[in-house]
Design an enzyme around this catalytic site. Structure first.
Site, short mmCIF file in Angstrom:
data_model
loop_
_atom_site.label_atom_id
_atom_site.label_comp_id
_atom_site.label_asym_id
_atom_site.label_seq_id
_atom_site.Cartn_x
_atom_site.Cartn_y
_atom_site.Cartn_z
N SER A 35 0.85 -1.19 0.00
CA SER A 35 0.00 0.00 0.00
C SER A 35 0.88 1.23 0.00
CB SER A 35 -0.90 0.02 1.24
OG SER A 35 -1.56 1.28 1.35
N TYR A 94 -2.77 -0.28 9.91
CA TYR A 94 -2.71 -0.69 8.50
C TYR A 94 -1.39 -0.28 7.86
CZ TYR A 94 -4.08 -1.15 3.59
OH TYR A 94 -4.14 -1.50 2.26
#
EC number: 1.3.1.28
Length: 261
Positions: A144, A157
């Protein structure tokens, strides 16, 4: 894209039942890869595999939880035995638990890392053992762009994805002598159910595209969200023969949101 060297290759894909994982499975299958689709949700997984088979693609479902190393070892052995030697591994399985650091529970933190980081470790360790014996293979981890940019309410995250990115680079260094390439594709905001769950309505997407000084976000220069197929196409390139001399690389697919940093 007409990818070189994909036809007939066996591709182990985690998180294959939806979103980016499903897009990767469909994209590789369209190039003639034989898909070993892995996901913890057997019902959704079977729907994807049945759909691929209806299109004349080669695909089999292997329900498993990437957090369970013994289960992943068992599934890897089954794929090798029932489908043949695994040529490609794509680590896509992931979860997103947003929250400010002081509001995150132990369970939320650990659940995020157990899938996004430990899951990548479990699948990569299991599959790469077979690849090492054959001195051949390609591994891609879907990371990501949050791994490289601090974001409020994204500590768990972003940290878990940063761990997965660095793990994959270390893996690539250790496996280079075995002719195994390891790379990362790092998406930005993408049109998936996981992404939409963060927003109350479509205005959420508009705000992400615009950016916000209050939340320290730059926005997306290309003025649009990514589609899962955009991420899948990047994965396809990295596992193909066209990327034969690329390893330990992090390819950011975020419409310029991280400004190329």
């Amino acid at each position: 894209m007409n990818a070189k060297g994909i036809e007939g290759k066996i591709a182990f894909i985690t998180g294959a039942a939806q979103g980016i994982g499903e897009a990767v499975a469909r994209t590789l299958a369209s190039q003639g890869a034989h898909i070993a689709a892995v996901d913890y949700n057997p019902e959704k997984l079977e729907k994807v595999v049945s759909s691929l088979k209806a299109e004349g693609r080669h695909a089999e479902a292997f329900p498993a939880d990437v957090r369970d190393s013994a289960a992943i070892d068992e599934i890897t052995a089954r794929i090798e035995r029932e489908m043949g030697p695994i040529d490609i591994l794509v680590n896509v399985a992931g979860v997103l638990r947003p929250g400010l650091i002081h509001s995150l529970s132990d369970e939320e933190w650990e659940a995020t890392f157990s899938v996004n980081s430990t899951g990548v470790f479990n699948a990569s360790r299991s599959v790469s053992k077979y690849m090492m014996d054959r001195r051949s293979g390609s591994i891609v981890t879907v990371g990501s762009n949050a791994a490289g940019v601090p974001r409020t309410s994204m500590a768990a995250y972003a940290s878990s994805k940063a761990a997965a990115v660095m793990f994959t680079k270390c893996l690539g260094l250790e496996l280079a002598e075995y002719n195994i390439r390891c790379n990362i594709v790092s998406p930005g905001s993408t049109e998936t159910d996981m992404q939409w769950s963060l927003w109350a309505d479509e205005n959420g997407a508009e705000q992400v595209i615009k950016g916000s000084l209050e939340t320290f976000k730059t926005g997306i220069p290309l003025k649009k969200l990514a589609k899962p197929s955009d991420i899948a196409d990047a994965v396809l390139f990295l596992v193909s023969g066209q990327a034969g001399h690329i390893t330990m690389h992090n390819l950011c697919v975020d419409g310029g949101a991280t400004l190329g940093v």
